[in-house]
Enzyme design. Structure first.
Site, short mmCIF file in Angstrom:
data_model
loop_
_atom_site.label_atom_id
_atom_site.label_comp_id
_atom_site.label_asym_id
_atom_site.label_seq_id
_atom_site.Cartn_x
_atom_site.Cartn_y
_atom_site.Cartn_z
N HIS A 99 11.80 20.38 28.72
CA HIS A 99 10.53 20.99 29.10
C HIS A 99 9.36 20.35 28.35
CE1 HIS A 99 7.53 23.88 30.25
NE2 HIS A 99 7.38 24.34 29.03
N SER A 100 8.28 20.04 29.06
CA SER A 100 7.03 19.59 28.45
C SER A 100 7.25 18.37 27.55
CB SER A 100 6.39 20.76 27.70
OG SER A 100 5.10 20.43 27.23
N TYR A 101 6.96 18.50 26.25
CA TYR A 101 7.11 17.36 25.33
C TYR A 101 8.58 16.95 25.19
CZ TYR A 101 5.65 14.19 21.64
OH TYR A 101 5.37 13.05 20.92
#
Length: 378
Positions: A277-279
């Site tokens: 997720h995300s980073y």
């Protein structure tokens, strides 16, 4: 208003100069501290008079009401410190759930750490390294979240199912996966500067100077990037501290590579799946850059959710981009129906809508990517 003053005559310019001088002498942080109560907070959920109910919702013990951020009016800084203090307690609570409810074991990093050096940890199922069939690896995003979490805000304001990886982990185990939960934001320990004894990681090993320099650079960049998120990391006290980085785990990218080298690549699973997720998506792409042949050989599919990776900034080669187009998919926040193609300016993996559920939760933790991600391999 400032522009209008600057366009005026001498009197207006003098007023502007005086205003700038006044503003420059105001210490906003000190102003916020004025008449502020002591930064002393409970160290248990019960001390805060909150508890998670049977639905996994954080509720006040006496009133049954959700968490209230503005506990004291006009004291935003104090309220923020209180919120962060509660968040640290919740992080420990999630660790307990990973061990007691999900039956994961806590594994210390580095694997050869000596007693006096800083340490991190990950969580894994008992069969993570010996399951011959499939292994699921979870990587959360950047900021204050730690292993087992997608979003602290959702844990506090909605429920455990929305903000943690626990539903993911339980379902994975039910369906026969081994599980490894990364902890990419646990990169250092904080100590008071007056008491600091600094066992620098570079002193512990015989690493080449070039490698040490690269690590130092990554750690400095990580610190700069994380300062915003970590502004209130130590809410219980306002003492000057320093950060001592964890050997080979000084950034999310380093952590992902370390866990790959010492655990994932050593596992018996024929099929390895990632959910990032995300980073966490950026960290996975960096892992691919550093271990391209190994990742291609072992990883079957990657489900990304609102990933912030960038193949241009990360200088991703053509062969990796081609592999990502075939084996990765990025579910992103969108008003379009689930799995609808979403236009992208980057020549890497497909981007599709995560539908209404992920837009509501904004965590990547809902059933959508768990259900569809592994199907990329079929």
């Amino acid at each position: 208003m400032m522009a209008q003053l600057q366009q005026g005559g001498p009197d207006e310019k003098e007023k502007t100069t005086a205003l700038k001088d006044l503003l420059s002498r105001i210490d906003l942080d000190e102003l916020m501290k004025k008449d502020e109560p002591p930064l002393e907070f409970p160290d248990t959920l019960e001390g805060f008079e909150y508890i998670f109910n049977e639905k996994g919702q954080l509720r006040h013990i006496k009133t049954g009401e959700p968490f209230v951020f503005n506990y004291r009016e006009d004291l935003h800084r104090w309220n923020q410190k209180r919120y962060e203090a509660l968040g640290e307690i919740i992080t420990k609570y999630i660790y307990e759930l990973l061990q007691n409810e999900c039956h994961l074991k806590k594994v210390t990093l580095p694997v050869d750490a000596i007693e006096t050096e800083p340490k991190s940890f990950i969580f894994m199922s008992e069969d993570a390294l010996v399951n011959p069939d499939k292994l699921l690896v979870l990587i959360h995003g950047n900021g204050v979240v730690r292993a087992g979490q997608w979003a602290r805000r959702l844990i506090i304001n909605e429920d455990l199912d929305s903000g943690t990886q626990i539903p993911y982990i339980k379902r994975a185990i039910e369906e026969g996966y081994g599980v490894i939960v990364l902890n990419p934001n646990e990169n250092y320990i904080e100590v008071e500067k007056t008491k600091a004894q600094i066992p620098l990681s570079s002193d512990i090993s015989d690493e080449p100077a070039e490698k040490r320099e690269r690590k130092d650079k990554i750690q400095k960049e990580t610190k700069k990037r994380r300062d915003f998120y970590e502004k209130y990391r130590n809410p219980q006290k306002e003492k000057e501290t320093m950060q001592i980085y964890i050997r080979d785990n000084g950034s999310p990218e380093e952590h992902a590579i370390y866990v790959w080298d010492h655990f994932i690549s050593q596992s018996a699973a024929e099929n390895v799946f990632f959910v990032a997720h995300s980073y966490g998506g950026l960290a996975f792409v960096e892992l691919m850059i550093q271990r391209e042949a190994e990742v291609k050989n072992r990883v079957t599919a990657v489900a990304l959710t609102d990933s912030v990776h960038n193949v241009w900034h990360q200088e991703v080669g053509k062969t990796i981009r081609e592999w990502m187009r075939e084996n990765c998919c990025n579910w992103v926040s969108s008003s379009e129906p689930l799995d609808t193609s979403v236009e992208s300016m980057l020549p890497d993996c497909p981007r599709v809508s995560a539908g209404a559920a992920i837009r509501r939760r904004r965590s990547g933790a809902d059933e959508v990517t768990f259900r569809t991600g592994p199907k990329l391999a079929r």
